[in-house]
Write a protein that holds these residues in place. Structure first.
Motif, PDB file in Angstrom:
ATOM      1  N   ARG A  18      56.471  28.647  42.553  1.00 16.74           N
ATOM      2  CA  ARG A  18      57.385  28.898  43.670  1.00 16.74           C
ATOM      3  C   ARG A  18      58.251  30.130  43.412  1.00 16.74           C
ATOM      4  O   ARG A  18      58.459  30.964  44.294  1.00 16.74           O
ATOM      5  CB  ARG A  18      58.276  27.685  43.916  1.00 16.74           C
ATOM      6  N   SER A  19      58.753  30.281  42.171  1.00 17.03           N
ATOM      7  CA  SER A  19      59.623  31.421  41.880  1.00 17.03           C
ATOM      8  C   SER A  19      58.877  32.743  41.960  1.00 17.03           C
ATOM      9  O   SER A  19      59.454  33.770  42.320  1.00 17.03           O
ATOM     10  CB  SER A  19      60.246  31.261  40.486  1.00 17.03           C
ATOM     11  N   LEU A  20      57.579  32.717  41.643  1.00 16.33           N
ATOM     12  CA  LEU A  20      56.799  33.953  41.635  1.00 16.33           C
ATOM     13  C   LEU A  20      56.174  34.283  42.977  1.00 16.33           C
ATOM     14  O   LEU A  20      56.007  35.456  43.320  1.00 16.33           O
ATOM     15  CB  LEU A  20      55.685  33.856  40.580  1.00 16.33           C
ATOM     16  N   THR A  21      55.810  33.259  43.747  1.00 13.52           N
ATOM     17  CA  THR A  21      55.056  33.499  44.983  1.00 13.52           C
ATOM     18  C   THR A  21      55.735  32.981  46.245  1.00 13.52           C
ATOM     19  O   THR A  21      55.329  33.341  47.350  1.00 13.52           O
ATOM     20  CB  THR A  21      53.673  32.836  44.906  1.00 13.52           C
ATOM     21  N   LEU A  56      50.050  27.575  28.936  1.00 15.17           N
ATOM     22  CA  LEU A  56      50.405  28.647  29.868  1.00 15.17           C
ATOM     23  C   LEU A  56      51.917  28.835  29.922  1.00 15.17           C
ATOM     24  O   LEU A  56      52.426  29.957  29.822  1.00 15.17           O
ATOM     25  CB  LEU A  56      49.865  28.317  31.258  1.00 15.17           C
ATOM     26  N   LEU A  57      52.650  27.734  30.069  1.00 14.75           N
ATOM     27  CA  LEU A  57      54.106  27.793  30.177  1.00 14.75           C
ATOM     28  C   LEU A  57      54.766  28.237  28.879  1.00 14.75           C
ATOM     29  O   LEU A  57      55.846  28.837  28.888  1.00 14.75           O
ATOM     30  CB  LEU A  57      54.648  26.422  30.603  1.00 14.75           C
ATOM     31  N   ALA A  58      54.113  27.956  27.765  1.00 12.82           N
ATOM     32  CA  ALA A  58      54.659  28.338  26.460  1.00 12.82           C
ATOM     33  C   ALA A  58      54.309  29.776  26.091  1.00 12.82           C
ATOM     34  O   ALA A  58      54.734  30.280  25.045  1.00 12.82           O
ATOM     35  CB  ALA A  58      54.135  27.385  25.389  1.00 12.82           C
ATOM     36  N   GLY A  59      53.542  30.443  26.944  1.00 10.77           N
ATOM     37  CA  GLY A  59      53.151  31.822  26.666  1.00 10.77           C
ATOM     38  C   GLY A  59      52.116  31.940  25.572  1.00 10.77           C
ATOM     39  O   GLY A  59      52.020  32.982  24.906  1.00 10.77           O
ATOM     40  N   GLU A  60      51.311  30.897  25.392  1.00 13.58           N
ATOM     41  CA  GLU A  60      50.314  30.877  24.313  1.00 13.58           C
ATOM     42  C   GLU A  60      48.933  31.323  24.773  1.00 13.58           C
ATOM     43  O   GLU A  60      47.982  31.288  23.994  1.00 13.58           O
ATOM     44  CB  GLU A  60      50.243  29.469  23.707  1.00 13.58           C
ATOM     45  N   LEU A  61      48.811  31.729  26.027  1.00 12.58           N
ATOM     46  CA  LEU A  61      47.547  32.235  26.542  1.00 12.58           C
ATOM     47  C   LEU A  61      47.668  33.739  26.785  1.00 12.58           C
ATOM     48  O   LEU A  61      48.780  34.270  26.848  1.00 12.58           O
ATOM     49  CB  LEU A  61      47.182  31.498  27.841  1.00 12.58           C
ATOM     50  N   PRO A  62      46.564  34.452  26.922  1.00 16.23           N
ATOM     51  CA  PRO A  62      46.630  35.909  27.139  1.00 16.23           C
ATOM     52  C   PRO A  62      47.509  36.281  28.330  1.00 16.23           C
ATOM     53  O   PRO A  62      47.679  35.504  29.273  1.00 16.23           O
ATOM     54  CB  PRO A  62      45.156  36.288  27.392  1.00 16.23           C
ATOM     55  N   GLN A  63      48.037  37.497  28.294  1.00 17.47           N
ATOM     56  CA  GLN A  63      48.983  37.945  29.323  1.00 17.47           C
ATOM     57  C   GLN A  63      48.386  37.934  30.724  1.00 17.47           C
ATOM     58  O   GLN A  63      49.111  37.736  31.700  1.00 17.47           O
ATOM     59  CB  GLN A  63      49.483  39.356  29.000  1.00 17.47           C
ATOM     60  N   PRO A  67      48.533  35.843  36.050  1.00 18.42           N
ATOM     61  CA  PRO A  67      48.050  36.413  37.319  1.00 18.42           C
ATOM     62  C   PRO A  67      46.758  35.758  37.801  1.00 18.42           C
ATOM     63  O   PRO A  67      46.557  35.584  39.004  1.00 18.42           O
ATOM     64  CB  PRO A  67      47.827  37.890  36.973  1.00 18.42           C
ATOM     65  N   ARG A  68      45.890  35.378  36.862  1.00 14.74           N
ATOM     66  CA  ARG A  68      44.646  34.722  37.251  1.00 14.74           C
ATOM     67  C   ARG A  68      44.936  33.356  37.866  1.00 14.74           C
ATOM     68  O   ARG A  68      44.311  32.964  38.866  1.00 14.74           O
ATOM     69  CB  ARG A  68      43.746  34.571  36.027  1.00 14.74           C
ATOM     70  N   VAL A  69      45.885  32.639  37.296  1.00 17.32           N
ATOM     71  CA  VAL A  69      46.264  31.333  37.829  1.00 17.32           C
ATOM     72  C   VAL A  69      46.869  31.478  39.225  1.00 17.32           C
ATOM     73  O   VAL A  69      46.534  30.717  40.139  1.00 17.32           O
ATOM     74  CB  VAL A  69      47.264  30.638  36.883  1.00 17.32           C
ATOM     75  N   ILE A  70      47.753  32.447  39.393  1.00 21.24           N
ATOM     76  CA  ILE A  70      48.352  32.691  40.709  1.00 21.24           C
ATOM     77  C   ILE A  70      47.258  32.982  41.730  1.00 21.24           C
ATOM     78  O   ILE A  70      47.287  32.475  42.860  1.00 21.24           O
ATOM     79  CB  ILE A  70      49.360  33.853  40.640  1.00 21.24           C
ATOM     80  N   ASP A  71      46.280  33.765  41.318  1.00 18.92           N
ATOM     81  CA  ASP A  71      45.155  34.096  42.183  1.00 18.92           C
ATOM     82  C   ASP A  71      44.408  32.832  42.614  1.00 18.92           C
ATOM     83  O   ASP A  71      44.080  32.654  43.785  1.00 18.92           O
ATOM     84  CB  ASP A  71      44.219  35.034  41.421  1.00 18.92           C
ATOM     85  N   LEU A  72      44.164  31.934  41.680  1.00 22.54           N
ATOM     86  CA  LEU A  72      43.429  30.711  41.990  1.00 22.54           C
ATOM     87  C   LEU A  72      44.241  29.755  42.858  1.00 22.54           C
ATOM     88  O   LEU A  72      43.717  29.109  43.759  1.00 22.54           O
ATOM     89  CB  LEU A  72      43.022  30.005  40.688  1.00 22.54           C
ATOM     90  N   ILE A  73      45.522  29.667  42.602  1.00 27.56           N
ATOM     91  CA  ILE A  73      46.379  28.706  43.302  1.00 27.56           C
ATOM     92  C   ILE A  73      46.688  29.161  44.723  1.00 27.56           C
ATOM     93  O   ILE A  73      46.786  28.342  45.647  1.00 27.56           O
ATOM     94  CB  ILE A  73      47.691  28.485  42.518  1.00 27.56           C
ATOM     95  N   THR A  74      46.834  30.466  44.927  1.00 28.33           N
ATOM     96  CA  THR A  74      47.321  30.949  46.221  1.00 28.33           C
ATOM     97  C   THR A  74      46.228  31.372  47.184  1.00 28.33           C
ATOM     98  O   THR A  74      46.514  31.778  48.301  1.00 28.33           O
ATOM     99  CB  THR A  74      48.280  32.138  46.030  1.00 28.33           C
ATOM    100  N   ILE A 149      48.576  38.883  47.715  1.00 27.65           N
ATOM    101  CA  ILE A 149      48.993  38.690  46.332  1.00 27.65           C
ATOM    102  C   ILE A 149      47.804  38.513  45.404  1.00 27.65           C
ATOM    103  O   ILE A 149      47.912  38.682  44.199  1.00 27.65           O
ATOM    104  CB  ILE A 149      49.950  37.467  46.231  1.00 27.65           C
ATOM    105  N   SER A 150      46.642  38.170  45.953  1.00 26.82           N
ATOM    106  CA  SER A 150      45.460  37.854  45.157  1.00 26.82           C
ATOM    107  C   SER A 150      44.612  39.090  44.883  1.00 26.82           C
ATOM    108  O   SER A 150      44.035  39.669  45.799  1.00 26.82           O
ATOM    109  CB  SER A 150      44.607  36.802  45.873  1.00 26.82           C
ATOM    110  N   ALA A 151      44.507  39.467  43.614  1.00 28.52           N
ATOM    111  CA  ALA A 151      43.687  40.620  43.244  1.00 28.52           C
ATOM    112  C   ALA A 151      42.217  40.370  43.575  1.00 28.52           C
ATOM    113  O   ALA A 151      41.500  41.280  44.010  1.00 28.52           O
ATOM    114  CB  ALA A 151      43.846  40.916  41.752  1.00 28.52           C
ATOM    115  N   ARG A 152      41.769  39.132  43.389  1.00 28.33           N
ATOM    116  CA  ARG A 152      40.368  38.810  43.670  1.00 28.33           C
ATOM    117  C   ARG A 152      40.048  38.953  45.156  1.00 28.33           C
ATOM    118  O   ARG A 152      39.008  39.480  45.540  1.00 28.33           O
ATOM    119  CB  ARG A 152      40.067  37.389  43.197  1.00 28.33           C
ATOM    120  N   MET A 153      40.965  38.483  46.012  1.00 28.51           N
ATOM    121  CA  MET A 153      40.748  38.614  47.447  1.00 28.51           C
ATOM    122  C   MET A 153      40.789  40.075  47.887  1.00 28.51           C
ATOM    123  O   MET A 153      40.035  40.501  48.761  1.00 28.51           O
ATOM    124  CB  MET A 153      41.805  37.809  48.214  1.00 28.51           C
ATOM    125  N   LEU A 154      41.648  40.865  47.269  1.00 27.26           N
ATOM    126  CA  LEU A 154      41.739  42.280  47.614  1.00 27.26           C
ATOM    127  C   LEU A 154      40.456  43.028  47.230  1.00 27.26           C
ATOM    128  O   LEU A 154      40.020  43.933  47.941  1.00 27.26           O
ATOM    129  CB  LEU A 154      42.946  42.919  46.931  1.00 27.26           C
TER     130      LEU A 154
END
Length: 279
Positions: A18-21, A56-63, A67-74, A149-154
Motif C-alpha cells: 500500500r505504501s509503495l503503490t 523479502l521484508l528483511a531485505g534478504e533477497l536480491p534488490q 519490483p518483481r513482486v510489485i509487478d506480480l501483485i499489481t 507501474i508494471s515493467a512487465r506490462m510496459l
C-alpha cells in the motif's frame, strides 16, 4: 488495558504494498497473493509464501525482487474496447469539442493519457478510434501516452503483440486495418499493431503514488479506469488532484463504472456518470 496485536508477516507485506503503490490488499486477498507469488517461493526453494515474505521484508533477497513482486501483485486484466461507450463518447463528443477549442487556440495536436495502461489495450483502442476519425476527414494530429507501474506490462505494451483471443472484442474491419501478421512460426496465433499507431503511442513507467508526474499539463483526456477502487480514500483524493493538474481546461477525466462516486474535485464537474470535465 488491551495490548495492540503484533502485525503478522502478511499484515506487514500488505502495508508495504500500500505504501509503495497505493493498492489496498485486504486479508481476504491472501489466496490471491499466494497464487501470484508461488513461482517466486519455488524459485528460492522456500517452504511457503510466509517464509518468502519474511525474507523479502528483511531485505534478504536480491534488490530487484521487490519490483518483481510489485509487478506480480499489481497486474490487472484489460481488454480492447473495454467499456466501449467511453470510446463512443471520445469520438462523438470529446474529440469535436477539444478540436474546436484547439483550432481557436491555433494548435492541432490532441493528447490522450492512459494512466494505468497495463499491456496497452486501452491506449491502442484509443489510437484506433482516433485514427478512424482522421480517416473520416477530421484534420488533427494526436499523441497517446500510456503509463503503468508494471515493467512487465510496459514491455508487452511496447512490443504491441497480442494473441488472437485478445482481438475478439475488436471489430473485424479494425483488426484487418490495424493489426499485422507475420510468417514467422513464433508469431502463429498472434498479431502486432501497425507501425502507424505504434509511432503515435508511447509507454513509460509511472507510479500513481508519486508526488508529481512528469507528464504534460495540457492533456485533452485522461483515462484512469478501474484503478481508484484499489486505493483508500486519502490516496484516491490525492491521485485525482494530481491528475487534475495535468488536464487542460475543458479537458476530460474518464473513470471506471465502479468509480463514479469516487471523484470529488472542485475543478472537475461530472458530465456523465463516469466522465468528468475540468472547469
Amino acid at each position: 488495558m488491551q495490548m495492540a496485536s503484533t502485525p503478522t508477516t502478511g499484515d506487514r507485506f500488505r502495508q508495504l504494498i500500500r505504501s509503495l503503490t497505493g493498492i489496498s490488499l485486504p486479508p481476504s486477498k491472501v489466496q490471491m497473493i499466494d497464487q501470484r507469488l508461488r513461482r517466486r517461493v519455488v524459485e528460492y526453494g522456500l517452504p511457503d509464501t510466509e517464509a518468502y515474505l519474511e525474507k523479502l521484508l528483511a531485505g534478504e533477497l536480491p534488490q530487484d525482487e521487490l519490483p518483481r513482486v510489485i509487478d506480480l501483485i499489481t497486474t490487472n486484466t484489460t481488454s480492447f474496447f473495454r467499456e466501449s461507450e467511453h470510446f463512443d463518447f471520445l469520438t462523438g463528443h470529446i474529440l469535436p469539442d477539444r478540436l474546436a477549442k484547439a483550432r481557436a487556440e491555433g494548435r492541432k495536436r490532441f493528447k490522450l493519457w492512459s494512466a494505468a495502461s497495463s499491456e496497452g489495450a486501452e491506449a491502442f483502442t484509443a489510437a484506433m478510434v482516433l485514427e478512424e476519425a482522421r480517416r473520416k476527414g477530421a484534420g488533427f494530429d494526436y499523441a497517446i501516452l500510456g503509463t503503468d507501474i508494471s515493467a512487465r506490462m510496459l514491455e508487452r505494451a511496447t512490443a504491441a503483440i497480442y494473441a488472437d483471443e485478445q482481438l475478439t472484442t475488436v471489430p473485424r474491419d479494425l483488426v484487418t486495418r490495424y493489426f499485422l501478421r507475420a510468417d514467422d512460426p513464433s508469431m502463429a496465433g498472434k498479431a502486432r499493431i501497425v507501425p502507424e499507431l505504434r509511432a503515435r503511442t508511447r509507454f513509460r513507467h509511472l507510479n500513481l503514488m508519486d508526488k508529481s508526474y512528469a507528464v504534460d499539463r495540457d492533456v485533452d483526456v485522461i483515462f484512469l479506469r478501474n484503478v481508484l477502487i484499489y486505493f483508500d480514500a486519502t490516496d484516491k483524493e490525492q491521485v485525482v488532484d494530481r491528475l487534475a493538474g495535468h488536464i487542460a481546461k475543458g479537458g476530460y477525466l474518464l473513470v471506471g463504472h465502479a468509480e463514479s462516486m469516487i471523484v470529488r474535485h472542485p475543478l472537475l464537474r461530472q458530465v456523465k456518470p463516469t466522465i468528468f470535465q475540468k472547469c
